[in-house]
Motif scaffolding. Structure first.
Motif, PDB file in Angstrom:
ATOM      1  N   UNK A  61       3.424  65.992  53.309  1.00 26.01           N
ATOM      2  CA  UNK A  61       4.225  66.703  54.308  1.00 26.01           C
ATOM      3  C   UNK A  61       3.742  66.280  55.692  1.00 26.01           C
ATOM      4  N   UNK A  62       4.629  66.259  56.661  1.00 23.14           N
ATOM      5  CA  UNK A  62       4.198  65.887  58.011  1.00 23.14           C
ATOM      6  C   UNK A  62       3.207  66.901  58.570  1.00 23.14           C
ATOM      7  N   UNK A  63       2.388  66.431  59.478  1.00 20.38           N
ATOM      8  CA  UNK A  63       1.416  67.304  60.126  1.00 20.38           C
ATOM      9  C   UNK A  63       2.147  68.371  60.923  1.00 20.38           C
ATOM     10  N   UNK A  64       1.561  69.543  60.972  1.00 17.19           N
ATOM     11  CA  UNK A  64       2.161  70.620  61.750  1.00 17.19           C
ATOM     12  C   UNK A  64       1.049  71.376  62.472  1.00 17.19           C
ATOM     13  N   UNK A  65       1.447  72.342  63.282  1.00 13.26           N
ATOM     14  CA  UNK A  65       0.487  73.139  64.031  1.00 13.26           C
ATOM     15  C   UNK A  65      -0.517  73.753  63.051  1.00 13.26           C
ATOM     16  N   UNK A  66      -1.783  73.602  63.374  1.00 15.25           N
ATOM     17  CA  UNK A  66      -2.859  74.096  62.527  1.00 15.25           C
ATOM     18  C   UNK A  66      -3.508  73.007  61.693  1.00 15.25           C
TER      19      UNK A  66
END
Length: 178
Positions: free
Chosen positions: A34-39
């Motif tokens: 999954x793409x990187x996200x906040x956190x």
């Protein structure tokens, strides 16, 4: 009776092949992260700068980073450019600003750098195949990520930013403003 056996064999063969295809699809799907996200920790980016130097995002650990995905022809990117440059100059040494092209080629990116007089301490990356957008979940431009000195993404914005919002979000990521 022989035709029933043949039908049964065909059904069994179909079931096995279907199971293999489904299993392969699930295995293939599971390989994509999954793409990187906040956190999340910011994925490392390796690319070449407009001056031809090798760059790795991980080399900036210990610094607050503003990572801006852009294209040289994008109107909102161009709208944000003066604020981004002024912000970079104002907070030089307190934050590292990295612009990463979304696949437009070295000539277009170098023309952008020259036309807008980007400061030499602003890192501008050439990304001819747009290799990094997928890992960050970037679908447009500009999209900006604010990364803490430890490498954690604390904010992802879509659209142009002002100098004021850049300063606020960078402070939230750990930039010292005093």
């Amino acid at each position: 009776m022989s035709s029933l056996t043949r039908r049964t064999k065909m059904a069994l063969v179909f079931a096995v092949i279907s199971s293999l295809v489904l299993g392969f699809c699930l295995w293939l799907y599971g390989k994509h992260e999954a793409p990187a996200s906040v956190g999340d920790m910011a994925p490392n980016i390796t690319a070449v700068t407009t001056s031809g130097n090798a760059f790795a995002l991980n080399s900036l650990r210990g610094q607050t980073v503003v990572l801006d995905f852009f294209t040289p022809w994008c109107a909102p990117c161009i709208q944000e450019t003066p604020d981004l440059i002024h912000f970079t100059k104002k907070y030089e040494g307190k934050v590292h600003v990295v612009l990463i092209d979304r696949g437009d080629g070295a000539g277009f990116v170098r023309d952008y750098v020259q036309q807008y007089h980007t400061p030499s301490f602003m890192t501008v990356l050439i990304n001819p195949n747009d290799n990094w957008s997928l890992q960050y979940g970037v679908t447009g431009q500009p999209e900006t990520f604010f990364i803490t000195p430890s490498g954690k993404i604390v904010r992802h914005t879509v659209g142009p930013l002002t100098e004021q919002s850049l300063a606020q979000y960078a402070a939230d990521a750990g930039m010292k403003t005093d």
